[in-house]
Enzyme design. Structure first.
Site, PDB file in Angstrom:
ATOM      1  N   THR A  56     -12.411   6.864 -13.283  1.00 16.96           N
ATOM      2  CA  THR A  56     -11.325   6.445 -12.384  1.00 16.96           C
ATOM      3  C   THR A  56     -11.616   5.098 -11.717  1.00 16.96           C
ATOM      4  OG1 THR A  56      -9.774   7.233 -10.700  1.00 16.96           O
ATOM      5  CG2 THR A  56     -12.131   7.618 -10.281  1.00 16.96           C
ATOM      6  N   GLU A  74       0.825  -1.210   0.000  1.00 14.78           N
ATOM      7  CA  GLU A  74       0.000   0.000   0.000  1.00 14.78           C
ATOM      8  C   GLU A  74       0.863   1.266   0.000  1.00 14.78           C
ATOM      9  OE1 GLU A  74      -3.148   0.449  -0.293  1.00 14.78           O
ATOM     10  OE2 GLU A  74      -3.578   2.402   0.570  1.00 14.78           O
TER      11      GLU A  74
END
Ligand SMILES: *[C@@H]1O[C@H](CO)[C@@H](O)[C@H](O)[C@H]1NC(C)=O
Ligand SMILES: *[C@@H]1O[C@H](CO)[C@@H](O)[C@H](O)[C@H]1NC(C)=O
Length: 509
Positions: A496, A370
């Site tokens: 997106t 992440e």
């Protein structure tokens, strides 16, 4: 039974082709078809688990077969799965979703509504479904009422949320209470949440003939296109993050291409692709940001100088950290480069794709973390060797089923035709399938650099359906009108959340 839709491909069963290591003797097209079919199998598996244990709630908890409602309880995974079920051409799932959408009451929710999340997932999913079903996939849904409902429900949802733009500057507030039609009272909003509405709200106006939605979203965006004050624009085209709702002015000079900023830049070029005549200024702003990024934010880690990352900034001070979310940037540079015919953007995009791939190949699970950093002055002692070898170290080890690395592989493959990117996407898919698949679906994991991914944290984000499995599929799938065009002549542009929107062809009414 959805499982039964798993097809044989050109007479070769999945078991003999897709699931084995790449076999050089298999002709390329059959090889790709078998891989596309394997991704489709994963999608059908995840849908079945969600449908059985969680639908019509927002998300499945795949380990415990429970559910969560993190997106207002309107069935976020269903809305997000629609355009993927469409491009995979799975009529059973498509119809389960479009039968359900007309029943949603968008006035009812107990929770605060995020204008941004609701726009990209629900509005995006429904509008894309409408575009695909009115266009190239007409015929997958027999009931025309269900198709029309996708647009009617998009309008209903936008009507519930449009009061968000009712601020002194026209910059919308993000956190909404629909029942009371009030906001959380905050006096700023960030550029990603402000600047990632304009495609969905403009498309909604173009489809309905009611220009209110386009006007509202473009007025909010106008403050981002003409940023003030000067001191909060540290590099030409690269702006701060938070904007004052009263004045429309930036209140800080921190930013980059990461979470909170990312899709503002992404949509500048996508709006130009959607309609070059109305959105030329957006393209000019994208070019300014792209050129400044190459010039000022390009960063190479000391131990692996051949790798390229994009740094964040606070004013003109660079911060050498990044994350999984940021890895969409390679794909966005490639898209801009293909449309604007700029080899420098293509080359830079490909170097970013290489950098993000390095974050996958370095870990025990072959999945990237992440958060990561390459600031040589802050390496934790237990990662010194890892940093020397790989050129970065891990700052957040979890993986929540994010798509950005595979997304950028997809653009790289579409722009170059180089099969290497298909191999990389396949490797990522196989790793995600091997590590996160559990129980009735796919789970977020706590540590990409632990054997087996550490803990399964029992949450399956809706964007697994919308994005991860769509990009992993499309990179192997046959060419089609909704695929990104390598030569910059696109018929669709992806929002997106990876929902394909038909590009503007003139007023529909
Ligand atoms: C936003 O602008 C208003 C009006 O100038 C001001 O009162 C308020 O303090 C500003 N808020 C922030 C966070 O800058
Ligand atoms: C995905 O995981 C399932 C379950 O472990 C397995 O049966 C299947 O072969 C895997 N697919 C690929 C392409 O590795």
């Amino acid at each position: 039974m959805l499982i039964s839709t798993l097809r044989l491909v050109s007479g070769l069963s999945l078991a003999t082709v897709a699931l084995a290591a790449p076999q050089r003797c298999v002709p390329k097209q059959e090889h790709s078809a078998a891989r596309a079919a394997a991704v489709k199998e994963a999608f059908e598996f995840a849908w079945e688990g969600y449908y059985k244990y969680a639908f019509p709630h927002d998300e499945l908890r795949p380990v415990t077969n429970g559910f969560t409602n993190s997106r207002n309880g309107w069935g976020a995974s269903a809305a997000d799965a629609l355009s993927t079920a469409l491009v995979m051409e799975i009529p059973e799932i498509v119809n389960q979703i479009v039968d359900y959408i007309p029943t949603v009451d968008f006035t009812k929710t107990d929770d605060q509504v995020s204008l941004f999340e609701t726009t990209i997932r629900y509005l995006g999913g429904m509008i894309s479904g409408y575009d695909l079903l009115k266009g190239p996939l007409a015929g997958l849904v027999p009931d025309n009422k269900n198709i029309e409902s996708l647009l009617a429900q998009s309008k209903n949802l936008a009507d519930q949320m449009k009061f968000a733009f009712d601020t002194p500057s026209g910059v919308p507030a993000n956190n909404l209470n629909l029942a009371a039609q009030t906001t959380d009272g905050g006096d700023t909003n960030g550029i990603a949440t402000i600047g990632t509405l304009v495609l969905e709200w403009t498309r909604l106006s173009d489809l309905t003939g009611d220009d209110e939605y386009a006007k509202l979203s473009q007025k909010g965006e106008s403050h981002l296109l003409a940023p003030k004050p000067e001191k909060n624009v540290p590099f030409p085209g690269l702006v701060g993050t938070n904007v004052n709702l009263t004045t429309g002015e930036f209140v800080d000079a921190r930013g980059g291409w990461g979470g909170g900023d990312d899709s503002f830049y992404e949509y500048l070029i996508k709006m130009y692709i959607y309609d070059p005549s109305r959105f030329e200024t957006y393209k000019d702003r994208w070019i300014l940001a792209a050129d400044s990024t190459i010039k000022h934010l390009t960063s190479h880690p000391e131990p692996r100088p051949e790798l390229t990352f994009v740094a964040n900034y606070d004013g003109t001070t660079l911060q050498q950290n990044s994350g999984h979310l940021t890895c969409f940037d390679g794909g966005n540079f490639l898209l801009g480069g293909s449309v604007l015919k700029r080899k420098d953007y293509i080359d830079f995009g490909l170097s970013l794709v290489d950098g993000c791939r390095a974050t996958y190949t370095a870990t025990k699970t072959q999945i990237g973390p992440e958060g990561f950093s390459w600031d040589a002055s802050k390496v934790p002692t237990n990662q010194i060797d890892f940093f020397k070898k790989n050129g970065f170290y891990i700052t957040s080890p979890d993986y929540v089923l994010r798509p950005e690395v595979i997304e950028s592989y997809y653009y790289a493959y579409r722009m170059t035709g180089d099969q290497k990117y298909q191999e990389w996407a396949w490797d990522a898919f196989v790793a995600i399938n091997a590590t996160t698949r559990v129980g009735s679906g796919f789970s977020s994991i706590s540590d990409v650099n632990a054997e087996g991914g550490g803990q399964k944290t029992d949450f399956q984000e809706s964007f697994l359906f919308a994005e991860v499995l769509k990009y992993a599929y499309l990179i192997h799938a046959e060419d089609n009108v909704w695929q990104v065009d390598g030569k910059g002549k696109n018929a669709f542009v992806f929002n997106t959340e990876a929902h394909p929107f038909q590009i503007y062809k003139g007023a529909s009414k």
